[in-house]
Design a protein around this motif. Structure first.
Motif, PDB file in Angstrom:
ATOM      1  N   MET A  36       0.870  -1.172   0.000  1.00 12.96           N
ATOM      2  CA  MET A  36       0.000   0.000   0.000  1.00 12.96           C
ATOM      3  C   MET A  36       0.906   1.220   0.000  1.00 12.96           C
ATOM      4  O   MET A  36       1.685   1.414   0.924  1.00 12.96           O
ATOM      5  CB  MET A  36      -0.918   0.014   1.211  1.00 12.96           C
ATOM      6  CG  MET A  36      -1.905   1.179   1.176  1.00 12.96           C
ATOM      7  SD  MET A  36      -3.034   1.123   2.559  1.00 12.96           S
ATOM      8  CE  MET A  36      -4.042   2.570   2.221  1.00 12.96           C
ATOM      9  N   LEU A  37       0.787   2.023  -1.041  1.00 12.76           N
ATOM     10  CA  LEU A  37       1.761   3.089  -1.261  1.00 12.76           C
ATOM     11  C   LEU A  37       1.071   4.432  -1.477  1.00 12.76           C
ATOM     12  O   LEU A  37      -0.032   4.488  -2.026  1.00 12.76           O
ATOM     13  CB  LEU A  37       2.619   2.774  -2.497  1.00 12.76           C
ATOM     14  CG  LEU A  37       3.385   1.447  -2.470  1.00 12.76           C
ATOM     15  CD1 LEU A  37       4.023   1.183  -3.823  1.00 12.76           C
ATOM     16  CD2 LEU A  37       4.433   1.468  -1.373  1.00 12.76           C
ATOM     17  N   PRO A  38       1.725   5.515  -1.064  1.00  9.88           N
ATOM     18  CA  PRO A  38       1.186   6.838  -1.386  1.00  9.88           C
ATOM     19  C   PRO A  38       1.226   7.065  -2.891  1.00  9.88           C
ATOM     20  O   PRO A  38       2.104   6.558  -3.586  1.00  9.88           O
ATOM     21  CB  PRO A  38       2.114   7.789  -0.638  1.00  9.88           C
ATOM     22  CG  PRO A  38       3.383   7.031  -0.440  1.00  9.88           C
ATOM     23  CD  PRO A  38       2.987   5.585  -0.311  1.00  9.88           C
ATOM     24  N   ALA A  39       0.258   7.839  -3.383  1.00  8.89           N
ATOM     25  CA  ALA A  39       0.163   8.114  -4.815  1.00  8.89           C
ATOM     26  C   ALA A  39       0.109   9.623  -5.032  1.00  8.89           C
ATOM     27  O   ALA A  39      -0.968  10.198  -5.232  1.00  8.89           O
ATOM     28  CB  ALA A  39      -1.072   7.434  -5.412  1.00  8.89           C
ATOM     29  N   PRO A  40       1.259  10.304  -4.963  1.00 10.56           N
ATOM     30  CA  PRO A  40       1.265  11.766  -5.044  1.00 10.56           C
ATOM     31  C   PRO A  40       0.640  12.321  -6.316  1.00 10.56           C
ATOM     32  O   PRO A  40      -0.017  13.369  -6.288  1.00 10.56           O
ATOM     33  CB  PRO A  40       2.757  12.118  -4.972  1.00 10.56           C
ATOM     34  CG  PRO A  40       3.390  10.949  -4.286  1.00 10.56           C
ATOM     35  CD  PRO A  40       2.602   9.760  -4.723  1.00 10.56           C
ATOM     36  N   ARG A  41       0.821  11.633  -7.447  1.00 11.56           N
ATOM     37  CA  ARG A  41       0.276  12.155  -8.695  1.00 11.56           C
ATOM     38  C   ARG A  41      -1.248  12.032  -8.716  1.00 11.56           C
ATOM     39  O   ARG A  41      -1.941  12.917  -9.234  1.00 11.56           O
ATOM     40  CB  ARG A  41       0.908  11.440  -9.892  1.00 11.56           C
ATOM     41  CG  ARG A  41       2.414  11.632  -9.951  1.00 11.56           C
ATOM     42  CD  ARG A  41       3.033  10.977 -11.159  1.00 11.56           C
ATOM     43  NE  ARG A  41       2.772  11.756 -12.369  1.00 11.56           N
ATOM     44  CZ  ARG A  41       3.217  11.408 -13.568  1.00 11.56           C
ATOM     45  NH1 ARG A  41       3.932  10.287 -13.718  1.00 11.56           N
ATOM     46  NH2 ARG A  41       2.961  12.143 -14.628  1.00 11.56           N
ATOM     47  N   LEU A  42      -1.787  10.971  -8.146  1.00 14.00           N
ATOM     48  CA  LEU A  42      -3.243  10.866  -8.025  1.00 14.00           C
ATOM     49  C   LEU A  42      -3.762  11.873  -7.008  1.00 14.00           C
ATOM     50  O   LEU A  42      -4.866  12.408  -7.153  1.00 14.00           O
ATOM     51  CB  LEU A  42      -3.648   9.447  -7.622  1.00 14.00           C
ATOM     52  CG  LEU A  42      -3.315   8.336  -8.615  1.00 14.00           C
ATOM     53  CD1 LEU A  42      -3.843   6.996  -8.108  1.00 14.00           C
ATOM     54  CD2 LEU A  42      -3.861   8.637 -10.004  1.00 14.00           C
ATOM     55  N   SER A  43      -2.986  12.128  -5.972  1.00 15.02           N
ATOM     56  CA  SER A  43      -3.372  13.127  -4.979  1.00 15.02           C
ATOM     57  C   SER A  43      -3.478  14.503  -5.624  1.00 15.02           C
ATOM     58  O   SER A  43      -4.435  15.249  -5.391  1.00 15.02           O
ATOM     59  CB  SER A  43      -2.360  13.152  -3.830  1.00 15.02           C
ATOM     60  OG  SER A  43      -2.306  11.907  -3.163  1.00 15.02           O
ATOM     61  N   LEU A 280      -0.105   7.362 -14.907  1.00 15.91           N
ATOM     62  CA  LEU A 280       0.483   8.042 -13.758  1.00 15.91           C
ATOM     63  C   LEU A 280       1.134   7.079 -12.771  1.00 15.91           C
ATOM     64  O   LEU A 280       2.193   7.370 -12.223  1.00 15.91           O
ATOM     65  CB  LEU A 280      -0.570   8.883 -13.036  1.00 15.91           C
ATOM     66  CG  LEU A 280      -1.243   9.985 -13.871  1.00 15.91           C
ATOM     67  CD1 LEU A 280      -2.243  10.757 -13.015  1.00 15.91           C
ATOM     68  CD2 LEU A 280      -0.208  10.928 -14.468  1.00 15.91           C
ATOM     69  N   GLN A 281       0.484   5.930 -12.524  1.00 19.42           N
ATOM     70  CA  GLN A 281       1.016   4.972 -11.550  1.00 19.42           C
ATOM     71  C   GLN A 281       1.776   3.822 -12.197  1.00 19.42           C
ATOM     72  O   GLN A 281       2.365   3.001 -11.498  1.00 19.42           O
ATOM     73  CB  GLN A 281      -0.128   4.410 -10.698  1.00 19.42           C
ATOM     74  CG  GLN A 281      -0.873   5.455  -9.881  1.00 19.42           C
ATOM     75  CD  GLN A 281       0.042   6.277  -9.012  1.00 19.42           C
ATOM     76  OE1 GLN A 281       0.228   7.464  -9.238  1.00 19.42           O
ATOM     77  NE2 GLN A 281       0.641   5.648  -8.018  1.00 19.42           N
ATOM     78  N   LYS A 282       1.700   3.759 -13.537  1.00 21.36           N
ATOM     79  CA  LYS A 282       2.395   2.703 -14.292  1.00 21.36           C
ATOM     80  C   LYS A 282       1.960   1.317 -13.842  1.00 21.36           C
ATOM     81  O   LYS A 282       2.774   0.407 -13.668  1.00 21.36           O
ATOM     82  CB  LYS A 282       3.919   2.856 -14.178  1.00 21.36           C
ATOM     83  CG  LYS A 282       4.429   4.264 -14.440  1.00 21.36           C
ATOM     84  CD  LYS A 282       3.974   4.808 -15.787  1.00 21.36           C
ATOM     85  CE  LYS A 282       4.464   6.218 -16.019  1.00 21.36           C
ATOM     86  NZ  LYS A 282       3.895   6.838 -17.251  1.00 21.36           N
ATOM     87  N   THR A 283       0.654   1.150 -13.662  1.00 22.98           N
ATOM     88  CA  THR A 283       0.116  -0.131 -13.230  1.00 22.98           C
ATOM     89  C   THR A 283      -1.207  -0.390 -13.937  1.00 22.98           C
ATOM     90  O   THR A 283      -1.893   0.545 -14.361  1.00 22.98           O
ATOM     91  CB  THR A 283      -0.081  -0.144 -11.694  1.00 22.98           C
ATOM     92  OG1 THR A 283      -0.335  -1.476 -11.251  1.00 22.98           O
ATOM     93  CG2 THR A 283      -1.242   0.746 -11.266  1.00 22.98           C
TER      94      THR A 283
END
Length: 419
Positions: A36-43, A280-283
Motif C-alpha cells: 500500500m503506497l502513497p500516490a502523489p500524482r493521483l493526490s 500516472l502509476q504505471k500499473t
C-alpha cells in the motif's frame, strides 16, 4: 445517503473481526501481502491524499485470491473430492481455478459469454472446466446452481459467503498496518463481498473511518436496494467485474450498517481512472479495479484534503480495450484532434496542408480524402485529418492557423475545442 433501517428479513451476518483475522492466518504464505503506497500524482489530480493498495499484484491479478482460498481451505475431504463450482465474470473464476488446482480440487466455472477472452483463457489455463452461459453473472448463476445440484459440488459464491467475505476483509487489516490514520476508504461494489469484509475490518480498527462504495452507474443494484430506487440495471460497462444485478443477501445488511454512501460512477470516469492508473502509476487496472478512483474523479469536493485509501482490486483488462481507452483519453485531453477541411480539388493541396501542419508542430495520424459528399462543392473535396498535438492550447493554435489560411476547420466527434 440517509441510511434506511435494517429490515427484519435482513439479519446481520455473523462475520467478525476474529473471522477475518483467522482468514489471514489461513491464507498466509499462499496469498501475497500486497503493498500500500502513497500516490502523489493521483493526490494532485484529485485533491485528496491518496494511498493505493495494489491487489492487482496477486498471482491472478485480483483480490479474489483471498476469499477463494479461505473458502476452499474450509472444505472437508469429501467436499474436496466432489469438487467445486463457481460463477464469475472473470476474477473470481481465475482465483477459484488457481487455488483449487493448488489444492487438488476439481473446479467447474460458469462464465457469461460476454466475459473478456483474456479472463476466459486465464481461467482455463489453471485447469478448470469453463462453461460459457448467458449474458450476465445472474444468467451464469442459474446454470451454476443447476450444475451444483447435478454433480453434488460445493458452490464457491463470489460474494455471498461468510468465508469469502472474511477472506476479502484481510485487505483492510494490511492497509491499517501500513497507513493507520486513514480518513476514508473507497471500495468498489459489485455483489458486496469486498466492501463488506473490509468495512467490518476497517470499523474494528477505526470506528470513525468512513467507508464509501463505488458502483457502476449502469449496475446500481446496491444503490437501488439501499435507496429503494428503481434505476435501470444493465448495459455494456467497462467495469464488468462489478456488473452485478443481484444484491448479496449476506452482504447487503453489512453495507447498510457500515457503509456511509454509495457513489455511482459513469463510463467516462471509469475510463479516466483506468488511464490514470496506467499513465500516472504505471500499473494495470481493469474497470472494476479503478472504480474507487473513478468515484474521486466524480465527486472530488467530497474527498478534498482527506486521507483516502483505495483498493486497486483487479488488473485483468483486455489489452485492446486498454489501448482504446488510452486513445480516447488523449482525445478528451485534446492531444489527439480530428477535424474536417473543405479544400479545392487541385493537385498539390494535400501537400500544402501537410507542410503547414508540420510547420505548426502537429503530427498527422490519419487522413481521409472524399470528393462525393453532397455538402462539398463539385470542384472541392472534404479532407478529414486526425493529428497529435502537445495539449489543448497547441490544438487551438493549429485550428486557428488553418482557419486563418481559409480552410474553415470543423472539429469532428468531440464537440467544440475546450477553452
Amino acid at each position: 445517503m440517509v441510511r434506511q433501517s435494517l429490515p427484519e428479513s435482513e439479519p446481520f451476518v455473523t462475520v467478525t473481526i476474529s473471522d477475518i483475522e483467522a482468514a489471514r492466518r489461513v491464507i498466509a504464505g499462499a496469498v501475497l501481502r500486497t503493498p500500500m503506497l502513497p500516490a502523489p500524482r493521483l493526490s494532485a489530480l484529485t485533491g485528496a491524499e491518496v494511498f493505493v493498495k495494489y491487489e492487482n499484484l496477486q498471482v491472478t491479478n485480483s483480490f479474489k485470491d483471498r476469499g477463494a482460498l479461505n473458502k476452499l481451505s474450509s472444505l472437508t475431504e469429501a467436499e474436496r473430492g466432489r469438487g467445486v463450482v463457481a460463477m464469475s465474470a472473470g476474477n473470481h473464476a481465475q482465483s477459484v481455478a488457481y487455488h483449487a488446482a493448488r489444492l487438488g480440487i476439481p473446479a467447474t466455472i460458469v462464465m457469461p459469454v460476454t466475459t473478456p477472452h483474456v479472463k476466459v483463457a486465464a481461467t482455463r489455463s489453471h485447469g478448470a472446466e469453463v462453461v460459457l452461459y448467458g449474458e450476465t453473472v445472474a444468467d451464469a448463476q442459474a446454470r451454476c446452481e443447476a450444475i451444483q445440484a447435478e454433480r453434488g459440488m460445493t458452490l464457491v459464491h463470489p460474494y455471498d459467503d461468510e468465508k469469502v467475505i472474511a477472506g476479502q476483509g484481510t485487505i483492510a487489516l494490511e492497509m491499517f498496518e501500513d497507513v493507520p490514520d486513514l480518513d476514508m476508504m473507497v471500495i468498489p461494489i459489485g455483489g458486496g463481498g469486498l466492501i463488506s469484509g473490509n468495512a467490518i475490518a476497517a470499523k474494528a480498527r477505526n470506528p470513525k473511518i468512513e467507508v464509501i462504495g463505488a458502483e457502476a452507474l449502469l449496475y446500481p443494484a446496491v444503490w437501488n436496494a439501499l435507496e429503494h430506487g428503481n434505476r435501470p440495471v444493465g448495459g455494456p460497462t467497462l467495469a464488468e467485474g462489478i456488473a452485478v444485478k443481484n444484491v448479496g443477501k449476506l452482504t447487503l445488511p453489512i453495507i447498510r450498517e457500515l457503509v456511509s454512501d454509495v457513489i455511482l460512477v459513469d463510463e467516462a470516469h471509469l475510463e479516466r481512472a483506468v488511464n490514470a492508473y496506467l499513465t500516472l502509476q504505471k500499473t494495470m487496472a481493469e474497470g472494476a479495479g479503478a472504480a474507487g478512483l473513478a468515484a474521486l474523479f466524480a465527486e472530488p469536493v467530497r474527498f478534498k484534503g482527506k486521507r483516502v485509501g483505495l483498493i486497486l482490486c483487479g488488473g485483468n483488462i483486455d489489452p485492446r480495450i486498454l489501448a482504446s481507452i488510452m486513445v480516447r483519453e488523449l482525445e478528451r485531453e485534446t492531444r489527439i484532434v480530428a477535424f474536417r477541411l473543405i479544400i479545392p480539388d487541385q493537385p498539390g493541396v494535400l501537400g500544402i496542408i501537410a507542410t503547414r501542419l508540420g510547420q505548426l508542430g502537429a503530427n498527422i495520424l490519419e487522413v481521409e480524402h472524399r470528393r462525393l459528399l453532397l455538402d462539398v462543392p463539385a470542384k472541392g473535396a472534404s479532407l478529414d485529418v486526425t493529428i497529435e498535438t502537445r495539449d489543448a492550447a497547441h490544438a487551438r493554435e493549429v485550428m486557428a492557423a488553418l482557419d486563418a489560411d481559409g480552410y474553415k476547420p470543423k472539429r469532428l466527434g468531440s464537440g467544440p475545442m475546450p477553452d
